[in-house]
Design a protein around this motif. Structure first.
Motif, PDB file in Angstrom:
ATOM      1  N   LYS A 115       0.892  -0.629  -0.433  1.00  0.00           N
ATOM      2  CA  LYS A 115       0.175   0.101  -0.244  1.00  0.00           C
ATOM      3  C   LYS A 115       0.896   1.306  -0.169  1.00  0.00           C
ATOM      4  O   LYS A 115       1.928   1.410   0.896  1.00  0.00           O
ATOM      5  N   ASP A 116       0.538   2.025  -0.924  1.00  0.00           N
ATOM      6  CA  ASP A 116       1.267   3.105  -1.160  1.00  0.00           C
ATOM      7  C   ASP A 116       2.730   2.909  -1.387  1.00  0.00           C
ATOM      8  O   ASP A 116       2.898   1.772  -1.982  1.00  0.00           O
ATOM      9  N   ASP A 117       3.891   4.228  -0.740  1.00  0.00           N
ATOM     10  CA  ASP A 117       5.184   3.437  -1.163  1.00  0.00           C
ATOM     11  C   ASP A 117       5.560   3.021   0.367  1.00  0.00           C
ATOM     12  O   ASP A 117       6.475   3.010   0.356  1.00  0.00           O
TER      13      ASP A 117
END
Lengths: 352, 509
Positions: free
Chosen positions: B507-509
């Protein structure tokens, strides 16, 4: 063997002898080892004093200071001029044997032709006289001899005879004063103990007086060392002591070279009956004697000494024969009767 | 080379470095000062010796000049009445008339000799060669007189000096002469006064140039007079050949003769034209310097000893705490953390020791804390293990395996044992706290497989994991409680078959 052959052989032998004597002298002198400690300064002698072309005779008196010798010098110079000889006059200022020896040594080095010497000390001067003779210099003595040396002749007074004359004068004076039977106190003055001429005079005097019956008691002997400046003082000083003599005898005229006025004590002693006898008759001595300072004088002839010394030495140099080894210059006797007359014949010194 | 020196220097101990530095600081100024002082002193000494020698020579010259002036006064005798009369009568050949003057001249000469004891002879030589002197009258050749050659060209009042020679009586003399009775034709006589060379010796010996130094006289490259006692053989001769000396009137120089240095000072006398030469062995003058050098050497030696002792003492005082500290540190480095630096100085070393003690205290505290923490971690891990490997779970699983084996379902039993093995291996993970997501997924898979069997396949499970996250790391056993809760609080109470889905994504970076 014939006569000619004998002379030929003799000549040959002489020739060999001459060669034997001469050859060792031709080897050149051996150089002296250089002294390591000696500085490098070299001392050269002023060897140019005497030219070789003229004959030179040197007269050597006992001292320059004693004027009695001047007559001899002047007469010697006069004779020298006549003969074409250069006369020299060299001596110690005051009597000094060592200086006299040094002077003779210098004359040997300078190779003068002749030497005439008045010996202060005959024994001490003898070797240097012999050395001069060996060097080919003609040597004679005057006034005072050195009889044991190899000198050619002695020219001067018969000193013993002079003493005898003084002794006879004493006997005469003592008898005249009635003192010949008693013991007389004697004061002697002489130059030194060594002078041959003075000792002869003294001996002649004493022996003659004693032989003549005079009893002498020597109270003192004054040695003036040939010094005319101190002789008068010595005499005056002694005469003022309590040790007063009856007789005064001097082998020379030294004390009277001083003015007679400088000897008042002695003058008074003479007036009181003192007997004064001296050798020498030159001007001041005669002058003093005339003033009452002497009873008898026995004179020498210095003129003759100068004259005969130079003449005979010149002869010797020229290879001529000398008449005698003793050339007597005679005596001059003086007493109160002839002092004035003798004085007239003398020249005033004007030097002292 | 410089680097090399510093490299070499850097390997020495501080004590050695300090010793070298102290010695250098102590010695270099002394040596420099000593060297400069010595050379200045030597230079000054040379100057002083030269000045002193010049003064000495000046004095000798003055003495000689004064004496010659006196002799010149005596020469005035030539104007004396008696002398004039003598000259005239002598030339005319008047023997009788001259007696008085001859005697007067002898007396005068003798008086002068008595007054001036150095006079050996006074003589007058007339142009005809007839001479009168203190020793009488004699004949000579005036033109060959050494003084004549000099005087014939000079004015009447000028004196000429003849260097030492032997006089008529073979005595060593030097002569001073003056022309007398010079006529218009040029004829003249000479008045000469011979003076004992001992006079030169006397004026030379009056001076002091060291122990063996001496003064001598030279003219035209030849030794005129040298004192016998002072001169080494030939020394004066060698000195007179020196070109500087020959070519100059006054000056000074140093000449080495036979391995000996001589300080030579010289001056040309105006009257005699002689060079007055002072010779001083340099060694004698510098003997003082040798003593000074010796004293200096002993002072330096003493200073070195004092500096060494001080250096040893000071370096010991300064480096002992350091060495003690070094020893303590070495002990500390060998795991002796109980060590304590007992250094009570207030300087940098004391401060360093204090810091060291503080550091050691902190290390000790940290070590205690680490030990404590590790112990706690061990307890926690045990607890976690206990939490993870619940006996009930293990017993049930083992019962299930036994059941399978009794039913001869060996393959299933092997699978469960295999899964249980993987489960425990992952739980322990060699003690690591962080593991790859891949390992965590494998662990959960083993757990689910065991639980699936225990719960008789009452549920299925599904993994939906992005491939991209397998290589990321995560805290281990993070999923197990979640899965366990979903089984015990979700699936177990279901009447029907359940499904457990495990999603994993980025999820996301």
């Amino acid at each position: 063997m014939n006569k000619n052959s004998f002379f030929k052989k003799t000549k040959f032998v002489y020739l060999i002898l001459v060669l034997l004597i001469a050859l060792p002298g031709c080897g050149g002198s051996i150089p002296e080892k250089s002294q390591v400690t000696e500085p490098s300064t070299s001392y050269e002698e002023n060897s140019n004093i005497t030219p070789n072309k003229d004959i030179t005779i040197a007269m050597v008196p006992k001292s320059l200071d004693n004027p009695v010798f001047l007559d001899a010098l002047e007469q010697g110079e006069r004779i020298g001029r006549e003969l074409g000889v250069k006369v020299e006059w060299l001596g110690p200022m005051q009597s000094d044997t060592n200086v006299q020896i040094a002077i003779v040594e210098s004359l040997i080095r300078r190779k003068v032709d002749g030497i005439v010497i008045s010996c202060i000390d005959p024994a001490k001067i003898k070797p240097v006289i012999n050395k001069a003779v060996q060097a080919g210099i003609k040597v004679a003595t005057f006034d005072s001899d050195s009889p044991d040396s190899n000198r050619l002749f002695y020219c001067g007074t018969d000193n013993y005879a002079a003493g005898v004359a003084c002794g006879k004068a004493l006997i005469k004076e003592a008898k005249a004063r009635g003192k010949d039977k008693k013991v007389l106190n004697l004061l002697i003055m002489t130059a030194d103990k060594e002078s041959n001429n003075l000792n002869k005079r003294l001996n002649g005097f004493l022996e003659t007086a004693r032989e003549g019956g005079i009893q002498l008691n020597i109270i003192d002997t004054l040695y003036c060392n040939d010094d005319v400046n101190i002789a008068g003082d010595m005499l005056e000083k002694h005469i003022r002591t309590e040790d007063t003599p009856d007789v005064f005898f001097s082998t020379g005229g030294w004390p009277f070279v001083s003015p007679p006025e400088s000897l008042p004590g002695f003058h008074a002693w003479c007036k009181d009956g003192g007997i004064s006898i001296l050798v020498d008759t030159y001007y001041p001595v005669l002058e003093a004697a005339e003033k009452g300072l002497a009873d008898s004088l026995v004179g020498q002839n210095f003129n003759k000494m100068g004259e005969l010394s130079i003449k005979n030495l010149y002869k010797a140099i020229k290879g001529e024969k000398i008449p005698s080894s003793f050339i007597n210059t005679g005596l001059e006797l003086g007493d109160k009767s002839n002092f004035a007359k003798l004085l007239e014949g003398k020249q005033r010194w004007e030097i002292k | 080379m410089k680097d090399n020196f510093f490299k070499k220097f850097s390997i020495y101990s501080i004590r050695s470095k300090m010793t070298i530095c102290f010695l250098a600081l102590g010695l270099i100024p002394i040596l420099v000062f000593g060297f400069i002082s010595y050379h200045l002193y030597l230079l000054n000494l040379h100057k002083n010796v030269a000045n002193y020698s010049e003064q000495v020579i000046e004095r000798v010259d003055k003495n000689l000049e004064t004496y010659i002036s006196d002799i010149e006064n005596i020469m005035r005798l030539k104007s004396n009445y008696y002398f004039q009369q003598y000259s005239k009568l002598n030339e005319t050949g008047d023997i009788e008339g001259n007696r008085k003057y001859i005697v007067r001249i002898w007396e005068t000469f003798d008086s002068l000799k008595q007054m001036k004891t150095d006079l050996v002879d006074i003589r007058y030589i007339s142009s005809s060669g007839s001479a009168i002197s203190c020793y009488g009258r004699y004949w000579g050749d005036l033109t060959t007189e050494p003084l004549y050659g000099e005087l014939v060209t000079k004015k009447n009042d000028v004196v000429a000096i003849q260097p030492p020679h032997l006089n008529i009586l073979n005595k060593k003399v030097f002569s001073i002469g003056q022309a007398v009775n010079r006529t218009a034709k040029g004829d003249m006589g000479i008045m000469a006064i011979d003076i004992d060379v001992n006079f030169l010796k006397k004026i030379c010996s009056d001076i002091k140039l060291g122990d063996t130094g001496f003064v001598f006289f030279e003219k035209d490259g030849k030794v005129v007079f040298t004192p016998e006692s002072s001169d080494k053989p030939g020394l004066s001769n060698i000195i007179t050949q020196n070109t500087k000396l020959i070519n100059s009137k006054n000056g000074n120089l140093i000449e080495s003769i036979n391995n000996t240095n001589y300080i030579i000072t010289y001056k040309t006398s105006d009257i005699t034209r002689w060079k007055i030469i002072g010779v001083t062995p340099e060694a004698e003058m510098t003997r003082e310097v040798s003593t000074l050098r010796e004293v200096f050497f002993w002072i330096i030696t003493l200073i070195i000893i004092i500096i060494l002792l001080l250096t040893i003492y000071l370096t010991s005082v300064l480096t002992n705490p350091m060495r003690k500290l070094r020893s303590i540190m070495k002990q500390a480095s060998e795991n002796d953390l109980s060590i304590y630096a007992d250094i009570r100085t207030r300087d940098e070393i004391g401060q360093l020791a204090s810091s060291f003690n503080k550091m050691m205290n902190q290390i000790r505290e940290l070590m205690d804390k680490v030990k404590d923490d590790q112990q706690k971690i061990r307890v926690m891990e045990m607890k976690a293990m206990q939490e993870l490997i619940k006996p009930h779970f293990v017993y049930n699983t083992l019962d299930s395996i036994i059941g399978l084996l009794e039913q001869n379902r060996n393959e299933d039993a092997i699978d469960i044992v295999d899964s249980l093995g993987k489960f425990f291996r992952t739980s322990l993970s060699h003690g690591r706290e962080v593991v790859f997501i891949r390992e965590e997924i494998d662990h959960i898979r083993s757990y689910l497989m065991i639980q699936q069997f225990r719960f008789s396949y009452k549920f299925d499970y599904l993994f939906e994991i992005d491939d991209g996250i397998y290589n990321f790391k995560t805290v281990k056993l993070i999923l197990q409680p979640l899965v366990e809760n979903s089984i015990y609080h979700g699936i177990r109470n279901l009447d029907k078959k359940g499904l457990i889905v495990i999603n994993g994504y980025l999820k996301d970076d």
